[in-house]
Write an enzyme that holds these catalytic residues in place. Structure first.
Site, PDB file in Angstrom:
ATOM      1  N   THR A  36     -14.610   1.502 -10.943  1.00  0.00           N
ATOM      2  CA  THR A  36     -14.792   2.920 -10.621  1.00  0.00           C
ATOM      3  C   THR A  36     -13.671   3.752 -11.230  1.00  0.00           C
ATOM      4  OG1 THR A  36     -15.753   2.194  -8.519  1.00  0.00           O
ATOM      5  CG2 THR A  36     -15.302   4.533  -8.765  1.00  0.00           C
ATOM      6  N   ASP A  89      -7.844   6.565  -7.315  1.00  0.00           N
ATOM      7  CA  ASP A  89      -8.053   5.120  -7.466  1.00  0.00           C
ATOM      8  C   ASP A  89      -9.318   4.725  -6.717  1.00  0.00           C
ATOM      9  OD1 ASP A  89      -7.630   2.496  -8.132  1.00  0.00           O
ATOM     10  OD2 ASP A  89      -5.630   2.359  -7.247  1.00  0.00           O
ATOM     11  N   GLY A  90      -9.797   3.548  -6.977  1.00  0.00           N
ATOM     12  CA  GLY A  90     -10.940   3.013  -6.257  1.00  0.00           C
ATOM     13  C   GLY A  90     -10.492   2.241  -5.027  1.00  0.00           C
ATOM     14  N   LYS A 102      -7.623  -2.948  -0.931  1.00  0.00           N
ATOM     15  CA  LYS A 102      -7.572  -2.850  -2.376  1.00  0.00           C
ATOM     16  C   LYS A 102      -6.982  -4.134  -2.950  1.00  0.00           C
ATOM     17  CE  LYS A 102      -6.088   0.802  -4.411  1.00  0.00           C
ATOM     18  NZ  LYS A 102      -7.178   0.603  -5.381  1.00  0.00           N
ATOM     19  N   GLY A 103      -7.181  -4.317  -4.242  1.00  0.00           N
ATOM     20  CA  GLY A 103      -6.614  -5.476  -4.903  1.00  0.00           C
ATOM     21  C   GLY A 103      -7.631  -6.420  -5.487  1.00  0.00           C
ATOM     22  N   GLU A 111      -0.627  -0.432  -7.676  1.00  0.00           N
ATOM     23  CA  GLU A 111      -1.454   0.601  -7.063  1.00  0.00           C
ATOM     24  C   GLU A 111      -0.793   1.183  -5.815  1.00  0.00           C
ATOM     25  OE1 GLU A 111      -5.955  -0.835  -8.358  1.00  0.00           O
ATOM     26  OE2 GLU A 111      -5.039  -1.643  -6.550  1.00  0.00           O
ATOM     27  N   LYS A 129     -19.028   0.821  -0.222  1.00  0.00           N
ATOM     28  CA  LYS A 129     -17.653   0.457   0.145  1.00  0.00           C
ATOM     29  C   LYS A 129     -17.251   0.966   1.531  1.00  0.00           C
ATOM     30  CE  LYS A 129     -16.780  -1.439  -3.884  1.00  0.00           C
ATOM     31  NZ  LYS A 129     -17.590  -0.751  -4.852  1.00  0.00           N
TER      32      LYS A 129
END
Length: 260
Positions: A36, A89-90, A102-103, A111, A129
């Protein structure tokens, strides 16, 4: 261009296109990592080409840095930029409080550093999500290679006393070798199914020797831009307590990949 996109890619695209509007001339902007976030970088590159907007981008991975340079974005380090105006960020998951996992792309350390060095963090995501409770997506934990099995054992021991449904941990692999982050570390993925207390878990995990950082982002995200396959976009602002809806029209002769 858009006619060839799957519904999930359309959702990512409209979220990225809407979030790109938050970037203003002269800003210092953190650029996330993942599928994304890659849409975002391409949308921003389009604004650079067509509108002449100029800003400095701080990438959160070597992959993002390469793409940003390809589309004409000025890339600088966090040290050069100093404090950032905005990071976009996604996320692999987000809940109603805009806590994140995240990750999944392996860049959680950079990030989190970039996001927390920003006045504001905006997350872009497709509707899938959004979850009531974090944990269905495996939680990444970055560990140093030295003694990683000891760190893994300590992680599994700590999970016994936490409010989770699963406790399996696996070393992330790249083929037949351990996956290496940009910092040369390993990632342990925690298969928890449900995380009852993300805030407590984030604090406990980072106290374990060998753990560099975990993929729980608590009290960091300010807005989430959610894209849908029909072009609808929803913007949730946790600070203002607002939810706004918008629509991004697809233009069939749009070509975000012209200079990529």
């Amino acid at each position: 261009m858009s006619g060839d996109l799957s519904p999930i890619d359309k959702a990512k695209f409209v979220a990225a296109r809407r979030a790109a509007e938050f970037v203003e001339d002269g800003m210092r902007v953190g650029l996330g990592t993942g599928s994304t976030a890659a849409w975002l970088v391409r949308c921003l590159g389009e604004r650079v080409r067509e509108e002449g907007i100029r800003f400095r981008g701080v990438p959160t991975s070597t992959r993002t840095a390469e793409l940003a340079r390809e589309v004409g974005i000025e890339v600088v380090s966090l040290e050069e930029a100093g404090w950032l105006d905005l990071t976009i960020d996604g996320a692999d998951e987000f809940d109603g409080e805009l806590s994140l996992i995240k990750g999944g792309g392996g860049a959680l350390l950079q990030e989190k550093i970039v996001a927390t060095a920003s006045d504001q963090m905006v997350v872009i995501a497709d509707a899938a999500k959004s979850v009531e409770t974090l944990g269905a997506f495996p939680l990444p934990v970055e560990v140093i290679p030295f003694g990683w099995t000891a760190s893994q054992a300590l992680l599994e021991e700590a999970l016994v006393s936490m409010d989770v449904l699963g406790r399996q941990t696996t070393l992330r692999m790249n083929g037949d070798q351990p996956y290496h982050t940009d910092e040369g570390n390993y990632i342990l993925d925690l298969h928890l199914s449900r995380i009852g207390n993300p805030r407590q878990m984030a604090l406990i995990l980072n106290q374990i020797p060998g753990v560099v950082e975990n993929g729980l982002f608590i009290d960091i995200c300010d807005k989430v831009v959610i894209g849908y396959g029909d072009g609808k976009v929803e913007v949730r602002d946790i600070n203002a307590g607002t939810v706004d809806e918008d629509r991004v029209d697809f233009v069939e002769d749009d070509n975000l990949f012209r200079d990529v």
